[in-house]
Write a protein that holds these residues in place. Structure first.
Motif, mmCIF file in Angstrom:
data_model
loop_
_atom_site.group_PDB
_atom_site.id
_atom_site.type_symbol
_atom_site.label_atom_id
_atom_site.label_comp_id
_atom_site.label_asym_id
_atom_site.label_seq_id
_atom_site.Cartn_x
_atom_site.Cartn_y
_atom_site.Cartn_z
ATOM 1 N N ASP A 177 -15.163 40.788 39.536
ATOM 2 C CA ASP A 177 -16.401 40.397 38.864
ATOM 3 C C ASP A 177 -16.218 40.126 37.372
ATOM 4 O OD1 ASP A 177 -17.933 40.617 41.214
ATOM 5 O OD2 ASP A 177 -18.137 42.789 40.938
ATOM 6 N N LEU A 178 -14.975 40.119 36.889
ATOM 7 C CA LEU A 178 -14.756 39.831 35.472
ATOM 8 C C LEU A 178 -15.028 38.356 35.207
ATOM 9 C CD1 LEU A 178 -11.427 41.764 34.697
ATOM 10 C CD2 LEU A 178 -13.748 42.394 34.000
ATOM 11 N N PRO A 179 -15.891 38.038 34.254
ATOM 12 C CA PRO A 179 -16.181 36.625 33.977
ATOM 13 C C PRO A 179 -15.096 35.998 33.103
ATOM 14 C CG PRO A 179 -17.445 38.016 32.504
ATOM 15 C CD PRO A 179 -16.716 38.949 33.431
ATOM 16 N N PRO A 180 -14.924 34.701 33.168
ATOM 17 C CA PRO A 180 -13.935 34.015 32.330
ATOM 18 C C PRO A 180 -14.483 33.755 30.923
ATOM 19 C CG PRO A 180 -14.972 32.434 33.774
ATOM 20 C CD PRO A 180 -15.547 33.777 34.136
ATOM 21 N N THR A 181 -15.038 34.808 30.325
ATOM 22 C CA THR A 181 -15.570 34.751 28.973
ATOM 23 C C THR A 181 -14.935 35.864 28.152
ATOM 24 O OG1 THR A 181 -17.434 36.146 29.658
ATOM 25 C CG2 THR A 181 -17.778 33.755 29.681
ATOM 26 N N PHE A 182 -15.054 35.768 26.825
ATOM 27 C CA PHE A 182 -14.342 36.716 25.977
ATOM 28 C C PHE A 182 -14.734 38.163 26.295
ATOM 29 C CE2 PHE A 182 -13.857 39.378 22.232
ATOM 30 C CZ PHE A 182 -12.527 39.152 21.932
ATOM 31 N N GLY A 183 -13.728 38.998 26.396
ATOM 32 C CA GLY A 183 -13.946 40.425 26.624
ATOM 33 C C GLY A 183 -12.618 41.152 26.643
ATOM 34 N N ASP A 184 -12.670 42.492 26.536
ATOM 35 C CA ASP A 184 -11.435 43.266 26.555
ATOM 36 C C ASP A 184 -11.454 44.266 27.695
ATOM 37 O OD1 ASP A 184 -12.053 46.152 25.442
ATOM 38 O OD2 ASP A 184 -13.180 44.767 24.178
ATOM 39 N N LEU A 185 -10.268 44.603 28.185
ATOM 40 C CA LEU A 185 -10.142 45.489 29.335
ATOM 41 C C LEU A 185 -10.577 46.909 29.024
ATOM 42 C CD1 LEU A 185 -6.742 44.273 30.846
ATOM 43 C CD2 LEU A 185 -9.029 44.013 31.854
ATOM 44 N N VAL A 186 -10.480 47.318 27.769
ATOM 45 C CA VAL A 186 -10.894 48.676 27.416
ATOM 46 C C VAL A 186 -12.354 48.897 27.799
ATOM 47 C CG1 VAL A 186 -11.214 50.340 25.558
ATOM 48 C CG2 VAL A 186 -9.214 48.840 25.544
ATOM 49 N N ARG A 187 -13.232 48.003 27.345
ATOM 50 C CA ARG A 187 -14.665 48.161 27.613
ATOM 51 C C ARG A 187 -15.055 47.708 29.019
ATOM 52 N NH1 ARG A 187 -14.018 46.310 22.433
ATOM 53 N NH2 ARG A 187 -14.940 47.542 20.747
ATOM 54 N N ALA A 188 -14.397 46.673 29.510
ATOM 55 C CA ALA A 188 -14.815 46.088 30.775
ATOM 56 C C ALA A 188 -14.285 46.840 31.995
ATOM 57 C CB ALA A 188 -14.356 44.629 30.851
ATOM 58 N N VAL A 189 -13.120 47.483 31.854
ATOM 59 C CA VAL A 189 -12.496 48.104 33.029
ATOM 60 C C VAL A 189 -12.066 49.543 32.776
ATOM 61 C CG1 VAL A 189 -10.578 47.963 34.688
ATOM 62 C CG2 VAL A 189 -11.697 45.871 33.906
ATOM 63 N N TRP A 190 -11.283 49.782 31.741
ATOM 64 C CA TRP A 190 -10.659 51.092 31.599
ATOM 65 C C TRP A 190 -11.663 52.211 31.351
ATOM 66 C CZ3 TRP A 190 -6.270 49.501 27.672
ATOM 67 C CH2 TRP A 190 -5.419 48.574 28.304
ATOM 68 N N ARG A 191 -12.567 52.040 30.379
ATOM 69 C CA ARG A 191 -13.522 53.114 30.087
ATOM 70 C C ARG A 191 -14.491 53.343 31.255
ATOM 71 N NH1 ARG A 191 -10.936 56.309 26.645
ATOM 72 N NH2 ARG A 191 -10.555 55.334 24.609
ATOM 73 N N PRO A 192 -15.023 52.278 31.909
ATOM 74 C CA PRO A 192 -15.856 52.533 33.085
ATOM 75 C C PRO A 192 -15.104 53.277 34.183
ATOM 76 C CG PRO A 192 -16.244 50.317 32.290
ATOM 77 C CD PRO A 192 -15.083 50.854 31.497
ATOM 78 N N ALA A 193 -13.845 52.932 34.411
ATOM 79 C CA ALA A 193 -13.064 53.650 35.426
ATOM 80 C C ALA A 193 -12.845 55.099 35.014
ATOM 81 C CB ALA A 193 -11.724 52.947 35.640
ATOM 82 N N GLU A 194 -12.592 55.320 33.733
ATOM 83 C CA GLU A 194 -12.408 56.682 33.229
ATOM 84 C C GLU A 194 -13.679 57.510 33.444
ATOM 85 O OE1 GLU A 194 -10.535 58.479 29.168
ATOM 86 O OE2 GLU A 194 -12.239 57.124 28.917
ATOM 87 N N ALA A 195 -14.835 56.906 33.135
ATOM 88 C CA ALA A 195 -16.105 57.617 33.309
ATOM 89 C C ALA A 195 -16.364 57.954 34.764
ATOM 90 C CB ALA A 195 -17.246 56.762 32.753
ATOM 91 N N ALA A 196 -15.838 57.140 35.664
ATOM 92 C CA ALA A 196 -16.040 57.363 37.095
ATOM 93 C C ALA A 196 -14.968 58.255 37.704
ATOM 94 C CB ALA A 196 -16.065 56.022 37.827
ATOM 95 N N GLY A 197 -14.070 58.771 36.880
ATOM 96 C CA GLY A 197 -12.989 59.605 37.390
ATOM 97 C C GLY A 197 -11.966 58.824 38.183
ATOM 98 N N ALA A 198 -11.849 57.535 37.890
ATOM 99 C CA ALA A 198 -10.957 56.655 38.653
ATOM 100 C C ALA A 198 -9.884 56.034 37.773
ATOM 101 C CB ALA A 198 -11.767 55.562 39.344
ATOM 102 N N LEU A 199 -9.486 56.744 36.705
ATOM 103 C CA LEU A 199 -8.422 56.259 35.831
ATOM 104 C C LEU A 199 -7.326 57.308 35.746
ATOM 105 C CD1 LEU A 199 -8.595 54.272 32.587
ATOM 106 C CD2 LEU A 199 -7.344 56.433 32.554
ATOM 107 N N GLU A 200 -6.094 56.864 35.889
ATOM 108 C CA GLU A 200 -4.938 57.759 35.867
ATOM 109 C C GLU A 200 -3.933 57.248 34.838
ATOM 110 O OE1 GLU A 200 -1.355 59.267 38.898
ATOM 111 O OE2 GLU A 200 -2.902 57.875 39.589
ATOM 112 N N VAL A 201 -3.429 58.154 34.005
ATOM 113 C CA VAL A 201 -2.396 57.801 33.039
ATOM 114 C C VAL A 201 -1.037 58.179 33.611
ATOM 115 C CG1 VAL A 201 -1.475 58.181 30.730
ATOM 116 C CG2 VAL A 201 -3.950 58.097 31.077
ATOM 117 N N VAL A 202 -0.129 57.222 33.611
ATOM 118 C CA VAL A 202 1.239 57.444 34.073
ATOM 119 C C VAL A 202 2.138 57.540 32.839
ATOM 120 C CG1 VAL A 202 3.168 56.500 35.396
ATOM 121 C CG2 VAL A 202 0.810 56.203 36.218
#
Length: 289
Positions: A177-202
Motif C-alpha cells: 500500500d505504499l504510494p509512489p509519492t515522497f515518503g520515508d520508511l521510518v514513518r511509513a513502515v518501521w515505526r508503525p511495525a514497531e508500535a505493533a510489536g512486529a519489528l525485530e532488530v538483527v
C-alpha cells in the motif's frame, strides 16, 4: 484478479538498492557524481551494495532493482543490465516512495532494502554472508532492521537500543500500500511495525559508516585501506602515499597522507595533501576526521 500480485512461495525475497538520493551532506563531492557512485576503497558504493545482495544469491533484473533520480543517467549507465532500473521523474521519492514506485515489480515478494551509501565490512566474512542473519528464519511477516547497539538506548532515531545500519527486510503486506509519492520508511513502515510489536532488530557485528558526510566518507575509505595504502594498479604514484586510497588513472607526484584521490585526479609534485578528498584536479574537499 487484475492488479493483484501472483501467488509467491512463502519467504520469496527480492532486493532493492536505493540510489536516488542527492547526497546533500556530501557536497560538493556530489555536485558532479551521485553519492551512490562515490568510490570507497576504489569501488563505487553502489557496486558494493550489489555485490552484497549477490552474496545472498540475489542477482539479475528479475530479483534486484535499483532506483535512480539525481544524476540518474550516471546510475543507469553504471547498473546496465545487472538490475531492474526504476528511474524516478522529478525529485527523489524518498525511501518509502522509491519502494512504492516499485510495487508492481516487487509483486508479492518480501523486500531486502539496502541503502547504496552504506559501507559495511566484517573481518573474515564475505559481503552477503555478513548480513545473512537478516534473512535467516524470517517468517515473512515481521519487519527486520540490521542494527548496532548504541551507548544510550534513549538516543533519538534508535530502535530497541540500536541504530539502523543500512539494510532492512520488509514483508509484502507492509509494501503493497505504499504510494509512489515522497515518503520515508521510518514513518511509513518501521515505526508503525514497531508500535505493533512486529519489528525485530538483527545485530550487525561488523563495521558500518553511512558515508553521508565528507568526514565519514573519508573514514570509510581509510577503513577500506587498512593499515597501508590502497592504490589502483592503473594509478601512477611517484610521490609518497601514507594510509591513502588512490583511484585508477590518478597521478600522485606529491605527498598524500590519510586522503582519497579519486580516479583520474592529479596531485602535483609541490602539493601536500592531508585528510582530504581530491575529487578532481579543481576540487579538493577537507574532511574532518
Amino acid at each position: 484478479m487484475a492488479g493483484q500480485p501472483r501467488p509467491r512461495p512463502v519467504g520469496e525475497v527480492c532486493a532493492v538498492v536505493l540510489a536516488a538520493g542527492e547526497g546533500t551532506r556530501l557536497r560538493p563531492l556530489t555536485e558532479r557524481v551521485p553519492k551512490a557512485l562515490c568510490p570507497v576503497g576504489n569501488v563505487p558504493l553502489l557496486d558494493r551494495a550489489l555485490a552484497r545482495v549477490a552474496g545472498l544469491g540475489l542477482t539479475g533484473p528479475d530479483t534486484v532493482a535499483v532506483n535512480a533520480c539525481y544524476l540518474g543517467e550516471q546510475v543507469v549507465a553504471r547498473v546496465g543490465a545487472r538490475a531492474h532500473l526504476s528511474v524516478e521523474p522529478g525529485d527523489p521519492l524518498g525511501t518509502a516512495g522509491g519502494i512504492g514506485n516499485l510495487r508492481d515489480w516487487i509483486d508479492g515478494r518480501g523486500v531486502l532494502v539496502g541503502n547504496a551509501d552504506a559501507y559495511l565490512a566484517t573481518p573474515d566474512t564475505a559481503p552477503g554472508p555478513d548480513i545473512a542473519a537478516l534473512l535467516d528464519g524470517w517468517d515473512g511477516e515481521t519487519v527486520r532492521l540490521l542494527g548496532q547497539p548504541v551507548a544510550d538506548p534513549r538516543e533519538p532515531g534508535t530502535f530497541d537500543g540500536h541504530r539502523f545500519v543500512g539494510f532492512s527486510l520488509l514483508p509484502w503486506r507492509r509494501v503493497r500500500d505504499l504510494p509512489p509519492t515522497f515518503g520515508d520508511l521510518v514513518r511509513a513502515v518501521w515505526r508503525p511495525a514497531e508500535a505493533a510489536g512486529a519489528l525485530e532488530v538483527v545485530p550487525f557485528a561488523g563495521t558500518f559508516y553511512d558515508t553521508g558526510t565528507p568526514g565519514d566518507y573519508l573514514t570509510a575509505n581509510l577503513h577500506a585501506a587498512g593499515d597501508g595504502n590502497l592504490v589502483d594498479p592503473a594509478a601512477t604514484v611517484t610521490g609518497r602515499c601514507t594510509r591513502s586510497v588512490v583511484g585508477a588513472g590518478a597521478v600522485v607526484a606529491g605527498t598524500v597522507t590519510r586522503s582519497v584521490v579519486w580516479p583520474g585526479s592529479t596531485v602535483r609534485p609541490d602539493e601536500r595533501l592531508h585528510g582530504v578528498i581530491r575529487a578532481n584536479d579543481d576540487l579538493t574537499v577537507t574532511a574532518p576526521h
